[in-house]
Structure formats: structure tokens, C-alpha cells
Design an enzyme around this catalytic site. Structure first.
Site, PDB file in Angstrom:
ATOM      1  N   THR A  76      34.427  34.260  93.406  1.00  0.00           N
ATOM      2  CA  THR A  76      34.418  33.703  94.754  1.00  0.00           C
ATOM      3  C   THR A  76      35.800  33.132  95.071  1.00  0.00           C
ATOM      4  O   THR A  76      36.451  32.556  94.198  1.00  0.00           O
ATOM      5  CB  THR A  76      33.359  32.597  94.868  1.00  0.00           C
ATOM      6  OG1 THR A  76      32.065  33.172  94.667  1.00  0.00           O
ATOM      7  CG2 THR A  76      33.394  31.920  96.231  1.00  0.00           C
ATOM      8  N   GLY A  77      36.216  33.281  96.326  1.00  0.00           N
ATOM      9  CA  GLY A  77      37.502  32.742  96.756  1.00  0.00           C
ATOM     10  C   GLY A  77      38.354  33.810  97.400  1.00  0.00           C
ATOM     11  O   GLY A  77      37.994  34.991  97.427  1.00  0.00           O
ATOM     12  N   THR A 106      41.314  35.177  96.573  1.00  0.00           N
ATOM     13  CA  THR A 106      41.832  36.228  95.704  1.00  0.00           C
ATOM     14  C   THR A 106      40.706  37.135  95.221  1.00  0.00           C
ATOM     15  O   THR A 106      40.852  38.357  95.160  1.00  0.00           O
ATOM     16  CB  THR A 106      42.575  35.617  94.505  1.00  0.00           C
ATOM     17  OG1 THR A 106      43.485  34.620  94.963  1.00  0.00           O
ATOM     18  CG2 THR A 106      43.354  36.692  93.751  1.00  0.00           C
ATOM     19  N   ASP A 139      37.605  36.932  88.497  1.00  0.00           N
ATOM     20  CA  ASP A 139      37.514  35.778  89.385  1.00  0.00           C
ATOM     21  C   ASP A 139      38.903  35.170  89.551  1.00  0.00           C
ATOM     22  O   ASP A 139      39.824  35.457  88.774  1.00  0.00           O
ATOM     23  CB  ASP A 139      36.541  34.743  88.803  1.00  0.00           C
ATOM     24  CG  ASP A 139      35.946  33.832  89.849  1.00  0.00           C
ATOM     25  OD1 ASP A 139      36.451  33.810  90.987  1.00  0.00           O
ATOM     26  OD2 ASP A 139      34.970  33.130  89.528  1.00  0.00           O
ATOM     27  N   LYS A 169      38.503  25.471  88.262  1.00  0.00           N
ATOM     28  CA  LYS A 169      37.896  26.283  89.291  1.00  0.00           C
ATOM     29  C   LYS A 169      36.929  25.408  90.100  1.00  0.00           C
ATOM     30  O   LYS A 169      36.535  24.355  89.653  1.00  0.00           O
ATOM     31  CB  LYS A 169      37.139  27.470  88.698  1.00  0.00           C
ATOM     32  CG  LYS A 169      38.061  28.531  88.094  1.00  0.00           C
ATOM     33  CD  LYS A 169      37.305  29.711  87.498  1.00  0.00           C
ATOM     34  CE  LYS A 169      36.318  30.328  88.454  1.00  0.00           C
ATOM     35  NZ  LYS A 169      36.933  30.774  89.728  1.00  0.00           N
ATOM     36  N   GLY A 170      36.584  25.890  91.279  1.00  0.00           N
ATOM     37  CA  GLY A 170      35.622  25.172  92.097  1.00  0.00           C
ATOM     38  C   GLY A 170      36.145  24.733  93.443  1.00  0.00           C
ATOM     39  O   GLY A 170      35.456  24.024  94.171  1.00  0.00           O
ATOM     40  N   GLY A 171      37.369  25.151  93.793  1.00  0.00           N
ATOM     41  CA  GLY A 171      37.888  24.812  95.107  1.00  0.00           C
ATOM     42  C   GLY A 171      37.010  25.344  96.225  1.00  0.00           C
ATOM     43  O   GLY A 171      36.939  24.759  97.304  1.00  0.00           O
ATOM     44  N   GLU A 225      29.905  30.482  88.950  1.00  0.00           N
ATOM     45  CA  GLU A 225      31.037  31.188  88.349  1.00  0.00           C
ATOM     46  C   GLU A 225      31.078  30.995  86.844  1.00  0.00           C
ATOM     47  O   GLU A 225      31.337  31.940  86.093  1.00  0.00           O
ATOM     48  CB  GLU A 225      32.342  30.698  88.985  1.00  0.00           C
ATOM     49  CG  GLU A 225      32.530  31.151  90.422  1.00  0.00           C
ATOM     50  CD  GLU A 225      33.717  30.498  91.100  1.00  0.00           C
ATOM     51  OE1 GLU A 225      34.241  31.088  92.055  1.00  0.00           O
ATOM     52  OE2 GLU A 225      34.108  29.384  90.691  1.00  0.00           O
ATOM     53  N   LYS A 245      49.551  29.178  90.858  1.00  0.00           N
ATOM     54  CA  LYS A 245      48.384  28.628  90.160  1.00  0.00           C
ATOM     55  C   LYS A 245      48.691  28.246  88.714  1.00  0.00           C
ATOM     56  O   LYS A 245      47.892  27.591  88.066  1.00  0.00           O
ATOM     57  CB  LYS A 245      47.226  29.638  90.181  1.00  0.00           C
ATOM     58  CG  LYS A 245      46.773  30.048  91.579  1.00  0.00           C
ATOM     59  CD  LYS A 245      46.290  28.878  92.380  1.00  0.00           C
ATOM     60  CE  LYS A 245      45.583  29.290  93.664  1.00  0.00           C
ATOM     61  NZ  LYS A 245      46.410  30.074  94.572  1.00  0.00           N
TER      62      LYS A 245
END
Length: 260
Positions: A33-34, A36, A89, A102-104, A111, A129
Site C-alpha cells: 500500500t502507498g 510507490t 511494498d 512503515k505505516g504512513g 502489511e 527513504k
């Protein structure tokens, strides 16, 4: 259309494109998810349409599931898949040991479950990153709604004994209301600035009553694919200790960029 992308979006795209080439026919693939990861889903959809690639995707959020179906990827639940060949991911931060924050996007619970149920996790990222020490990006912690203020207080007390520079804890908001995850929970964002011992913090956080899961991914990522705005791609494999340089072309179809 790709010429209209910013350098950062080009970097995300080439990382996603290179990682999508790792997917083989018949694989069961975790779909991250996200922003990218969304490029990766589009790239896989292009391969499904153009090459007849046959895969089953396990999405890590409802928005990823919607995008995967839109681009023609067969979507199945993790319980149906059983075990995955690969998860691809993004990450909000990664360090030299490929530990992640992760988790933004608020999906780190699903995930982490999906990545942990995979033979291999590949992270796709742009150079920004990469950090020397995790913690500049706020660490997301998913908590149940019941008593979340008490949970926040317990987390704040716990941080007093941790090797971190900052200890501010805020509830993530969606407008005037607390953000709600796909699992119906809230997210506390921990503004730690620098995490001295990510492994210890990950273990201790999950012992706090009310905490469901935290956004520290320790010993889960196997490979990181770093894209650059000029098309260069770097692959780092933590187990093999190898670094591979590559480059990608931007000559993609109109369909891939239609919603950008």
C-alpha cells in the site's frame, strides 16, 4: 506521459517496474500500500494485460485491492492464499540493515501480516527513504479505539525508558475525527526523531495493552530496490550482502499513466 512525471515519481516508478519484473507466472504475491506500491500494482497489471501473466494478488488494504482489480489482477484473501511467494511494498524509512518504518498510509498491520507470510519481501523506495538511523519519520502504532487515551499514556511512560530522542505521541486525525484503519482501529504517531534500538522498541511496544501492532519491520525485508529519477536502479540483498546496479527505460504504455 512519463516525461511529465517529477524526478521523485520517476524514481518510484523505476523501482516499482524493476521489482515487478521479479514476479513470475503462477506466483501468489503480496501487494503493498502507498504511492510507490501503487506504481508496482500498475506495472503488474500491465504485465497481466500485455504478457498474459497469471498471478494471484493478496492486497494489504482496501485501496490496493480496488486498484489491483481495476488493472486486471486476480485478488484473493491471505487465508485463501495460505502462503505467498513474494511481497512487494514500499517503506517510509529503511536503514543499512533493511529495517523499516512503515505505516504512513495506515496499513502497516495488514502489511506486516502479509509480508511475514511470504518467502521474500522486496521493498521499493526512492533514495530519500534511506536513513542512517530510523525515527525521523513518525512511527505508527495501531491501537484499538477503546481506551486509546490510556494506551497513549502507557506508550508515553514506556518511552521514558527507551533509547529515543523524542517522545511526543499524537493521535492521527482524518479531518476532525481520529483516523480509522481498515481494521477499525486508530493510529498513534510516535515522534521519536531517532531510534537507538529498533528491535527492542518493536518488542516492548507490542506489550503495551491496547497496542495491536507497530510500524517497525525488523528482519522482514530481504531486498530493497532503490529507484532514481534518471532511471538508475540499485538492488540491495541483505542476506547475500550484494548490491546490483541496473537501469530502466521510461517507454511505458499510456494505460500505465492514465490516472497520474
Amino acid at each position: 506521459m512519463s516525461a511529465e512525471l517529477s524526478p521523485i515519481e520517476k524514481a518510484k516508478f523505476v523501482a516499482a517496474k524493476r521489482a515487478s519484473d521479479m514476479v513470475e507466472n503462477g506466483m501468489k504475491v503480496g501487494l503493498g500500500t502507498g504511492s510507490t506500491a501503487a506504481w508496482m500494482v500498475r506495472c503488474l497489471g500491465e504485465r497481466v494485460r500485455q504478457e498474459g501473466l497469471k498471478i494471484k494478488g493478496v492486497p494489504t488494504s482496501t485501496r490496493t485491492a480496488d486498484l489491483a482489480r481495476e488493472v486486471g489482477i486476480e485478488v484473493i484473501a491471505l487465508d485463501e492464499a495460505g502462503w505467498l511467494d513474494l511481497t512487494i511494498d514500499g517503506a517510509d524509512e529503511f536503514d543499512a540493515e533493511l529495517n523499516l518504518i512503515k505505516g504512513g498510509g495506515g496499513a502497516h498491520l495488514q502489511e506486516k501480516i502479509v509480508a511475514s507470510a511470504s518467502d521474500r519481501m522486496v521493498v521499493i523506495a526512492d533514495p530519500a527513504k534511506e536513513v542512517a538511523h530510523l525515527g525521523a519519520f513518525p512511527l505508527p502504532v495501531e491501537v484499538i479505539p477503546f481506551g486509546w487515551k490510556t494506551t497513549r499514556k502507557l506508550v508515553e511512560e514506556m518511552l521514558e525508558g527507551m533509547d529515543v530522542l523524542g517522545r511526543d505521541v499524537t493521535i492521527r486525525m482524518n479531518g476532525a475525527m481520529p483516523f480509522v484503519t481498515d481494521e477499525g482501529n486508530h493510529i498513534l504517531d510516535l515522534h521519536l526523531l531517532r531510534i537507538g534500538n529498533p528491535r527492542q522498541l518493536a518488542l516492548v511496544l507490542n506489550q503495551v495493552p491496547g497496542v495491536v501492532e507497530n510500524g517497525l519491520f525488523i528482519d522482514i525485508c530481504d531486498t530493497v530496490v532503490i529507484g532514481h529519477g534518471d532511471g538508475r536502479v540499485e538492488l540491495r540483498d541483505v542476506a547475500a550482502g550484494s548490491v546490483q546496479q541496473d537501469s530502466m527505460e521510461f517507454a511505458e504504455s499510456e494505460n500505465l499513466f492514465k490516472d497520474v
